[in-house]
Design a protein around this motif. Structure first.
Motif: not given
Length: 425
Positions: A195-200, A230-240, A372-378
């Motif tokens: 996700l960080q690498q913007k890969k599918k 994890l996928l929801i957390i890494n999204s800007e539009n969490k409700i979406g 939470k500080m790093m925005r790295f949740w895995a």
């Protein structure tokens, strides 16, 4: 140039990452359990850290490690004083709680370079792909393919093909729990990396979900679903994203179901007997045993509430049989109190239970705040699997391939985060 302590311990940590392959080598060619070997080396690693410590790089000893140490000391006290068993030196290398303590301390104190972290990621991807290939072969061709010779097929066979436990590559490093704690946390870690690498990630997610389904372990399936958090957390539009995955998860499940059915796998049987528990006998051995655990705990705990009964069956020098009262109450309906937290307090009482719960609380709070500080949740989500797992099984050790791998990744990110914000570790 880094001192010998860092060099030695980095090698040790890399051995953890590729442990399933090393485990095959050590068992097949020298007949030595890899984790006992790693635990022995971890004492050397700790010793080197102490010898080469400096004022600029003192030993980091967090509070959560202190409480884990107290818990381990109490486990030893329970075995050798309450249960009056004989101490053997090999317990220092065979008790995984000790290995967990050593490796958590090493990870806290050993900096990892970008190059070393990239090697960790590449190796982890290769390991997970290999694990996927092996579990598919075990399901389709031969359940004993690449299975450690320390396992008999009878150990893994339950009702029939749909309930056979498949160990993939993880039989070489431990027991049945290894498949969940080996695969799932690293799967979550690599997913966040992509996700960080913007890969599918669709094919990656498909591979991971198929692996988790073929494991046929309900707790592994539950932990695997955490990846969608994890996928929801890494999204800007969490409700979406919540709405999106509310549709995507059933769709992905349908694709997996019909895809596996098309190639001849009995997916309906797996779903009915391992997930929905339509098999009456299977239900008695799973969901019902959790309710039974609460009944057993409520009836038997209070007689030894403060100090605990001790780990009579599974502990150091264990008898292989439960204590008479528990065995009589269970009456063959279960092998133990099948809820980790209840089993913890039953075996180690209020004292030992407090030490472990204090460790778990402090540790999870620490990595949550840092995530939470790093925005790295895995890593946090990976260890959340340990918290969830103890609702349905019994395990108090973090000496697991996946858990330690994500902890290495967490500390790598945290060390870099602190440097980038001009803070001192």
């Amino acid at each position: 140039m880094d001192n010998i302590a860092y060099q030695f311990n980095r090698l040790l940590l890399f051995m953890i990452v590729i442990a399933p392959i090393l485990g095959f080598i050590t068992i097949r060619f020298i007949d030595i359990d890899l984790f006992m070997l790693l635990q022995f080396f971890s004492f050397i690693g700790i010793f080197l850290l102490l010898i080469f410590r400096t004022n600029a790089r003192p030993i980091i000893f967090p509070k959560y490690i202190l409480f884990y140490l107290l818990f381990i000391l109490y486990v030893f006290y329970s075995a050798f004083f309450i249960l009056d068993r004989d101490f053997k030196i090999n317990y220092l290398f065979s008790n995984r709680l000790v290995g967990a303590l050593n490796f958590m301390l090493i990870i806290e104190n050993v900096p990892i370079s970008k190059k070393q972290y990239q090697l960790l990621i590449k190796s982890s991807i290769a390991i997970l792909i290999f694990a996927f290939v092996v579990i598919v072969i075990q399901e389709v061709v031969d359940p004993s393919f690449f299975l450690s010779n320390k396992f008999e097929r009878a150990d893994l066979i339950a009702e029939g093909d749909t309930e056979n436990r498949l160990m993939s590559i993880y039989s070489w490093i431990g027991e049945l729990n290894e498949i969940g704690f080996g695969f799932v946390p690293v799967f979550i870690l690599i997913t966040e990396h992509f996700l960080q690498q913007k890969k599918k990630i669709f094919l990656w997610m498909l591979m991971g979900m198929v692996f988790i389904l073929l494991s046929k372990a309900r707790w592994v399936m539950l932990n695997g679903l955490v990846v969608f958090v994890l996928l929801i957390i890494n999204s800007e539009n969490k409700i979406g994203q919540v709405v999106k995955y509310a549709f995507l998860i059933p769709l992905l499940s349908i694709v997996i179901f019909f895809g596996l059915k098309y190639v001849g796998l009995n997916v309906e049987g797996i779903v009915n007997e391992r997930i929905l528990e339509k098999n009456d006998k299977g239900s008695e051995k799973s969901a019902t045993t959790r309710f039974l655990a609460f009944d057993a705990f409520n009836k038997l705990y209070w007689e030894n509430a403060f100090w605990g009964k001790g780990s009579i069956k599974y502990g150091m020098g264990g008898t292989g049989q439960q204590d008479y009262q528990l065995k009589k109450f269970l009456n063959g309906r279960s092998a133990q109190i099948h809820v980790g937290y209840l089993s913890l307090f039953y075996m180690y009482g209020l004292v030992g239970g407090f030490f472990f719960m204090a460790f778990l609380t402090l540790f999870m709070r620490k990595i949550y705040k840092q995530a939470k500080m790093m925005r790295f949740w895995a890593p946090f989500l990976g260890f959340l699997g340990l918290v969830l797992a103890n609702l349905t099984l019994v395990t108090f050790s973090t000496f697991q391939v996946g858990l330690l791998t994500v902890l290495i990744a967490h500390n790598y990110y945290y060390q870099n985060f602190m440097k980038s914000t001009n803070n001192v570790l």
